[in-house]
Design a protein around this motif. Structure first.
Motif, short mmCIF file in Angstrom:
data_model
loop_
_atom_site.label_atom_id
_atom_site.label_comp_id
_atom_site.label_asym_id
_atom_site.label_seq_id
_atom_site.Cartn_x
_atom_site.Cartn_y
_atom_site.Cartn_z
N ASP A 1 10.09 6.69 4.17
CA ASP A 1 10.59 5.34 4.51
C ASP A 1 11.11 4.67 3.24
OD1 ASP A 1 9.62 5.95 6.95
OD2 ASP A 1 7.99 4.49 6.95
N TYR A 2 12.14 3.84 3.42
CA TYR A 2 12.63 3.08 2.26
C TYR A 2 11.58 2.07 1.82
CZ TYR A 2 17.24 5.05 3.09
OH TYR A 2 18.28 5.92 3.24
N VAL A 3 11.39 1.96 0.51
CA VAL A 3 10.39 1.03 -0.02
C VAL A 3 10.76 -0.42 0.34
CG1 VAL A 3 9.40 0.13 -2.17
CG2 VAL A 3 9.61 2.59 -1.83
N GLY A 4 12.06 -0.68 0.47
CA GLY A 4 12.52 -2.02 0.86
C GLY A 4 12.05 -2.44 2.24
N THR A 5 11.70 -1.45 3.08
CA THR A 5 11.24 -1.78 4.45
C THR A 5 9.72 -1.93 4.51
OG1 THR A 5 11.00 0.54 5.11
CG2 THR A 5 13.17 -0.47 5.43
N TYR A 6 9.03 -1.69 3.41
CA TYR A 6 7.56 -1.78 3.40
C TYR A 6 7.10 -3.23 3.50
CZ TYR A 6 6.71 3.07 1.84
OH TYR A 6 6.60 4.42 1.75
N SER A 7 5.89 -3.41 4.02
CA SER A 7 5.26 -4.73 3.99
C SER A 7 4.79 -5.00 2.56
CB SER A 7 4.05 -4.74 4.93
OG SER A 7 3.03 -3.92 4.38
N SER A 8 4.40 -6.25 2.27
CA SER A 8 4.00 -6.56 0.89
C SER A 8 2.76 -5.77 0.48
CB SER A 8 3.79 -8.06 0.73
OG SER A 8 3.04 -8.56 1.81
N GLY A 9 1.85 -5.53 1.43
CA GLY A 9 0.67 -4.74 1.12
C GLY A 9 1.01 -3.29 0.80
N MET A 10 1.96 -2.74 1.57
CA MET A 10 2.39 -1.36 1.31
C MET A 10 3.12 -1.25 -0.03
SD MET A 10 3.74 -0.48 5.11
CE MET A 10 4.29 1.20 4.87
N LYS A 11 3.89 -2.30 -0.35
CA LYS A 11 4.58 -2.29 -1.66
C LYS A 11 3.55 -2.31 -2.79
CE LYS A 11 8.96 -4.40 -0.40
NZ LYS A 11 9.68 -5.65 -0.19
N GLN A 12 2.46 -3.07 -2.59
CA GLN A 12 1.41 -3.11 -3.62
C GLN A 12 0.77 -1.72 -3.77
OE1 GLN A 12 0.78 -5.35 -5.74
NE2 GLN A 12 -1.36 -5.28 -6.37
N ARG A 13 0.55 -1.04 -2.65
CA ARG A 13 0.00 0.33 -2.73
C ARG A 13 0.97 1.26 -3.44
NH1 ARG A 13 -3.93 1.67 1.57
NH2 ARG A 13 -4.63 -0.28 2.49
N MET A 14 2.27 1.06 -3.17
CA MET A 14 3.29 1.89 -3.82
C MET A 14 3.30 1.68 -5.33
SD MET A 14 5.49 4.17 -3.15
CE MET A 14 6.46 4.96 -4.41
N LYS A 15 2.99 0.45 -5.75
CA LYS A 15 2.91 0.19 -7.20
C LYS A 15 1.77 1.00 -7.83
CE LYS A 15 4.78 -4.49 -6.87
NZ LYS A 15 4.52 -5.93 -7.04
N TYR A 16 0.68 1.20 -7.07
CA TYR A 16 -0.40 2.04 -7.58
C TYR A 16 0.06 3.50 -7.70
CZ TYR A 16 -3.92 -1.57 -7.73
OH TYR A 16 -4.63 -2.69 -8.10
#
Lengths: 205, 227
Positions: free
Chosen positions: A129-144
């Motif tokens: 999935d595109y990171v731009g479509t992630y929720s803010s919580g998923m984006k935070q996980r992606m930063k990890y």
């Protein structure tokens, strides 16, 4: 061999105000260092100076790894950062982001490694999935995922549980525990749960 | 520096792949370049009224179109990183030199694709013949390469400033002036078909300009990027 982060006489001031003056700290190997302070006290600025992203007004930050003092370039290679200011590429998928950051770090990339990291941060099955479509919580996980990709010696976390649900907070707990066993965690937070991990604290007024 | 060039190239290719992927999905920079170039080209074509202009004027018009189109689009790659906040992740993960190389390759790809589109349209719309086609292609190739080389580091400077759009043109003009003089002179000579001996100094100027632009940018980029 000596492994530590040493902050020597560190000061930061903008033309209109002083943020902090003459900070001296040694963060030893296998420890958690927490920076406390109210909003605007300079926690994020302190972490940015530590990462080499902005210059200090005076003083220095020395990283020692296996007894050797690291150059600014070597320092950056040893840092994994999670911060509200840091963004990943929304036009790329999670796997493509990890492929890119592996590439620019000169690390080998495999889909298995990407899947392993995404599973670790709770994004199993969402790698395409595109990171731009992630929720803010998923984006935070992606930063990890971004911060842990290169297995850094120093993990720098600014407001580590921002936007995370209970499972996400548990993930951060496990990341901190694991990192403390093999390196250093430096955190800026005011959350009592995260502060409880601290071996050493610094309070910015 | 030379021993580190190979890993830098590998990492620079990762930056290039990433930027191309994003560009194919968003058309963020290319649409700005093409829209500007086509609009200017049509305006020029109407203003000369279908008559083939003198080679002196035609050569200058071609490089005016390429220069201003480049200014409209080449800064986007760094501006996009700043605007979306991805610059922090990139700064921490990559050394400065591979970032410069990747962005340079990306701008070269953009300008080449623009030149492939615009130059034939320019020749057709202005009824121009090229007397020395191989030398003409070499001049356009080296000129585009030089535009990309010098503009890339300037775009990194401009990305941090407020008036991004206008600042790049102002900063780039004096730096690109030697390149533009050589490119216009070479284009004029290849259009009118003078001897190869007269084109060779222009080709030499463009060749050395490219070398200097890339080496100087590689040496200075760290200070621009980390400041």
């Amino acid at each position: 061999m000596l492994n530590q982060v040493e902050v020597k006489h560190l000061s930061k001031a903008y033309s209109y105000r002083k943020l902090f003056t003459d900070i001296n700290v040694i963060v030893p190997d296998r420890s958690v260092f927490v920076v406390l302070g109210h909003n605007g006290a300079g926690k994020t600025t302190f972490l940015r100076i530590l990462c080499g992203l902005i210059p200090a007004t005076s003083g220095e930050v020395l990283f020692t790894l296996d007894g050797k003092s690291l150059s600014p370039r070597e320092k950056r290679a040893q840092i994994g950062l999670v911060s509200p200011d840091l963004e990943l590429y929304g036009e790329l998928t999670a796997v493509e982001n990890l492929e890119f950051f592996s590439g620019v770090r000169g690390l080998p990339f495999t889909l298995d490694r990407a899947r392993e990291i995404l599973e670790m941060v709770g994004l199993k099955g969402r790698g395409n999935d595109y990171v731009g479509t992630y929720s803010s919580g998923m984006k935070q996980r992606m930063k990890y995922a971004y911060a842990l990709l290169h297995d850094p010696y120093i993990l720098v976390l600014d407001e580590p549980t921002t936007n995370l649900d209970e499972k996400g907070v548990a993930l951060v707990d496990s990341v901190i525990r694991r990192q403390r066993e093999k390196g250093i965690v430096i955190m800026a937070t005011n959350e009592p749960r995260e502060v409880s991990y601290a071996d050493k604290t610094l309070s910015l007024a | 520096m030379l021993t580190r060039l190979f890993p830098w190239l590998n990492q620079g290719m990762a930056v290039l792949r990433k930027d191309l992927r994003i560009e194919f999905r968003t058309r963020y920079a290319y649409s700005a370049l093409v829209m500007f170039a086509v609009t200017t080209l049509v305006t020029v074509s109407f203003s000369v009224g279908g008559f083939a202009p003198d080679t002196d004027i035609a050569a200058a018009l071609l490089w005016i179109i390429l220069f201003f189109s480049a200014m409209a689009g080449l800064s986007r790659t760094f501006v996009h990183e700043e605007e979306t906040g991805t610059v922090i992740a990139l700064k921490l993960a990559a050394e400065p030199e591979p970032v410069y190389l990747g962005k340079y390759f990306f701008n070269v790809a953009l300008l080449f694709s623009l030149s492939i589109l615009v130059v034939p349209m320019f020749l057709v719309m202005l009824n121009l013949d090229i007397a020395m086609p191989v030398a003409f292609v070499a001049i356009v190739f080296l000129g585009s390469l030089g535009l990309a080389g010098a503009s890339t580091i300037l775009a990194a400077i401009v990305a941090k400033a407020g008036a991004k759009g206008s600042l790049l043109t102002v900063l780039a003009f004096p730096i690109l002036l030697p390149l533009l003089i050589g490119a216009i002179s070479g284009t004029r000579s290849t259009m009118s078909g003078v001897s190869m001996e007269l084109v060779t100094p222009d080709l030499g100027l463009l060749f050395f300009y490219n070398g200097i632009a890339v080496v100087a940018s590689l040496l200075l980029f760290e200070y621009v990027w980390n400041d």
